[in-house]
Enzyme design. Structure first.
Site, short mmCIF file in Angstrom:
data_model
loop_
_atom_site.label_atom_id
_atom_site.label_comp_id
_atom_site.label_asym_id
_atom_site.label_seq_id
_atom_site.Cartn_x
_atom_site.Cartn_y
_atom_site.Cartn_z
N LYS A 185 20.81 52.55 -4.01
CA LYS A 185 21.50 52.42 -2.73
C LYS A 185 20.70 53.20 -1.69
O LYS A 185 20.69 54.41 -1.67
CB LYS A 185 22.94 52.94 -2.83
CG LYS A 185 23.91 52.36 -1.80
CD LYS A 185 23.60 52.74 -0.36
CE LYS A 185 23.81 54.23 -0.11
NZ LYS A 185 23.54 54.57 1.35
N GLY A 237 22.18 64.52 -1.52
CA GLY A 237 22.75 64.50 -0.17
C GLY A 237 23.53 65.78 0.09
O GLY A 237 23.27 66.82 -0.51
N SER A 238 24.49 65.68 0.97
CA SER A 238 25.24 66.86 1.39
C SER A 238 26.24 67.29 0.32
O SER A 238 26.71 66.49 -0.48
CB SER A 238 25.99 66.58 2.69
OG SER A 238 27.09 65.72 2.46
N ALA A 241 29.64 65.43 0.73
CA ALA A 241 29.65 64.10 0.12
C ALA A 241 29.65 64.20 -1.40
O ALA A 241 30.32 63.42 -2.09
CB ALA A 241 28.45 63.29 0.60
N GLY A 242 28.90 65.17 -1.93
CA GLY A 242 28.85 65.35 -3.38
C GLY A 242 30.21 65.68 -3.98
O GLY A 242 30.57 65.18 -5.05
N GLU A 259 21.97 66.59 -6.55
CA GLU A 259 21.14 67.59 -5.91
C GLU A 259 21.62 67.65 -4.47
O GLU A 259 21.46 66.70 -3.71
CB GLU A 259 19.66 67.20 -6.00
CG GLU A 259 18.72 68.35 -5.69
CD GLU A 259 18.27 68.32 -4.25
OE1 GLU A 259 18.83 69.11 -3.45
OE2 GLU A 259 17.37 67.53 -3.93
N CYS A 293 16.33 70.34 1.98
CA CYS A 293 17.43 71.16 1.46
C CYS A 293 16.95 72.48 0.89
O CYS A 293 17.70 73.46 0.83
CB CYS A 293 18.22 70.38 0.42
SG CYS A 293 17.19 69.70 -0.90
N GLU A 392 24.52 74.62 6.21
CA GLU A 392 23.21 73.96 6.20
C GLU A 392 22.99 73.23 7.52
O GLU A 392 23.74 72.31 7.87
CB GLU A 392 23.10 72.98 5.04
CG GLU A 392 21.71 72.38 4.91
CD GLU A 392 21.54 71.53 3.67
OE1 GLU A 392 20.45 71.54 3.09
OE2 GLU A 392 22.51 70.83 3.30
#
Length: 499
Positions: A185, A237-238, A241-242, A259, A293, A392
């Site tokens: 995706k 990602g963030s 969202a994780g 990650e 990151c 972040e």
């Protein structure tokens, strides 16, 4: 200066599902805007939920009834070496797409593009070195005990916009050698590398459905996570969202590796020269315009050396050349999107409002009248409890934080919801080792920003679950099964190399 050439994608307006290039079911499209020019770079298909269903069905069929998971690891390795060969051939295309989608300098994109094929070669090499099957002593009464490692199944690989070609490789290469099938995706901001990988999969002759590529925004992406046909999600990602993805997958015990974000600390011990530390930190700060990151964005130093550290970093920051990513003289390009620049500028405003010392940057480069540029920005006398020190930012903004002594410096470094990366600056190797063991971080470097995906990369705390790269990056794509047999079978499908 921005490079103009023919778009190196044959099917930019299509999705790649079941070995076929197909339009999105509802005809939707996504415009990808070049961050240096604010002009249209490419228009791609926007997958809807029905397209996600089709992609998962194709991957499911390829796994459940197709040849891929039934091949030997050595056979799959042959396809992966072909992927590596084709990636090498298309490295210039990778390096052209990357700056036009997220603003990385062309020089850095070229350097990274040249190394990606090595990941596929590395995992192909594990076909004869990793113990996919092991014999064990058994206390169950069975005469033979075997531990076999089998593919986890259908993988949804959700790719962010900052480093897509590399992050695809860290998910796709171990998944392929394990025998999984994959739905990639791609992000709506930077889909080009995923579409290029679909072209490479097609050219390499992979069986239909082994690799599927869709570009989708957040709604259809969540449909991929919720899909019962997905056995595992690999997400970069963030952290926010994780957490949402983990909550969804927990409802059906689906596997995942993640990650996530970072707010990484550089701990400067008193024996280390601040000028040398400043040069090292400033050399990495402009990479991908700070949209990394693992960037060391918190610089923790003894209070009595704080001002010297701040002055040295400020001087180095002012020397960073910001400009067109295709200009060889540029050391830092633009941020990826207007939204991302708004976010970074919002944090800079918070730092000002909190009264911290703005030692460098803080605005937009005066010589650039278009593009989503910001200046490399440095704050001093920062409180570790403030927004700019805890959240972040994902941009070129660093904070220098004073500490009373080494013990407090370590405590400050660990006082974060994140734990992805860190570094210790000292000339004493024993102190470097000792402090590194105290830091709650997935990677700790010495005297520089250092990461090594050939060993493992990932985070503690809200920085993720699991690891990518190396042998540790293969394990999450495997399920272990115990076989308790009355005799050793006469034919074993997979050799059992030594661990």
């Amino acid at each position: 200066m921005t490079q103009q050439r023919e778009l190196p994608l044959k099917h930019a307006d299509r999705l790649f599902i079941g070995g076929e290039w197909t339009p999105a079911a509802d005809g939707g499209t996504i415009d990808v805007i070049a961050p240096a020019t604010e002009e249209l770079f490419v228009r791609v298909a926007a997958a809807g939920e029905s397209d996600i269903d089709r992609a998962v069905a194709a991957a499911r069929a390829a796994f459940d009834t197709g040849p891929w998971p039934r091949m030997s690891h050595v056979e799959r390795a042959g396809y992966m070496r072909k992927i590596a060969e084709l990636l090498d051939q298309r490295a210039p295309d990778v390096a052209y797409i990357w700056p036009n989608e997220m603003g990385i300098t062309h020089a850095l994109a070229t350097a990274h593009s040249a190394s990606v094929s090595g990941l596929y070669k590395y995992y192909a090499g594990l076909s004869t070195r990793f113990p996919f099957e092991e014999e064990h002593r058994t206390f169950s009464g069975a005469k033979v005990g075997l531990l076999v490692r089998e593919p986890v199944g259908v993988v949804g690989a959700i790719i962010p916009w900052n480093g897509p070609i590399s992050l695809i490789a860290f998910k796709l290469a171990p998944a392929l050698i394990a025998g999984c099938t994959v739905v990639i995706k791609a992000s709506p901001e930077a889909p080009g590398h995923a579409l290029l990988m679909a072209e490479i999969a097609e050219a390499a002759g992979l069986p239909p459905g082994v690799i599927n590529v869709v570009t989708a925004d957040r709604g259809p992406s969540e449909a991929l996570v919720r899909h019962p046909g997905i056995d595992k999600i690999s997400f970069t990602g963030s952290s926010a969202a994780g957490k949402n993805i983990a909550a969804i997958l927990g409802g059906r015990m689906a596997r995942y590796t993640m990650e996530l974000g970072g707010k990484s600390a550089a701990v400067i011990l008193d024996d280390y020269d601040v000028e040398t530390a400043a040069r090292s930190l400033a050399a990495f700060a402009p990479d991908m315009t700070g949209q990394v990151c693992a960037s060391l964005t918190r610089v923790v130093v003894s209070r009595h050396r704080h001002d010297a550290m701040l002055d040295a970093l400020a001087a180095a920051f002012r020397d960073i050349r910001v400009g067109d990513p295709f200009d060889p003289a540029s050391q830092m390009g633009p941020l990826a999107t207007a939204r991302q620049r708004d976010r970074v500028e919002g944090y800079i405003a918070k730092g000002r409002a909190d009264g911290f010392t703005l030692a460098a940057g803080g605005g937009r480069p005066a010589h650039l009248n278009r593009g989503w540029y910001v200046e490399p920005t440095l704050f001093g006398h920062v409180d570790n409890g403030s927004a700019i020190a805890r959240e972040e930012i994902f941009g070129p903004v660093l904070s220098v934080i004073p500490a009373a002594d080494e013990a407090e410096a370590v405590a400050i470094a660990n006082d974060s919801p994140f734990g992805l990366n860190a570094s210790v600056f000292t000339g004493d190797i024993d102190r470097a080792y000792a402090v590194s063991r105290e830091l709650r971080s997935g990677t700790v470097g010495h005297n520089a920003v250092r990461m090594d995906f050939s060993i493992a990369f990932g985070g503690f705390k809200e920085s993720g679950v699991g690891r990518e790269g190396g042998i540790e990056g293969l394990r999450p794509y495997l399920e272990t099964k115990t076989l308790l047999l009355d005799a050793m079978p006469s034919h074993r499908a997979i050799a059992a190399p030594a661990a």
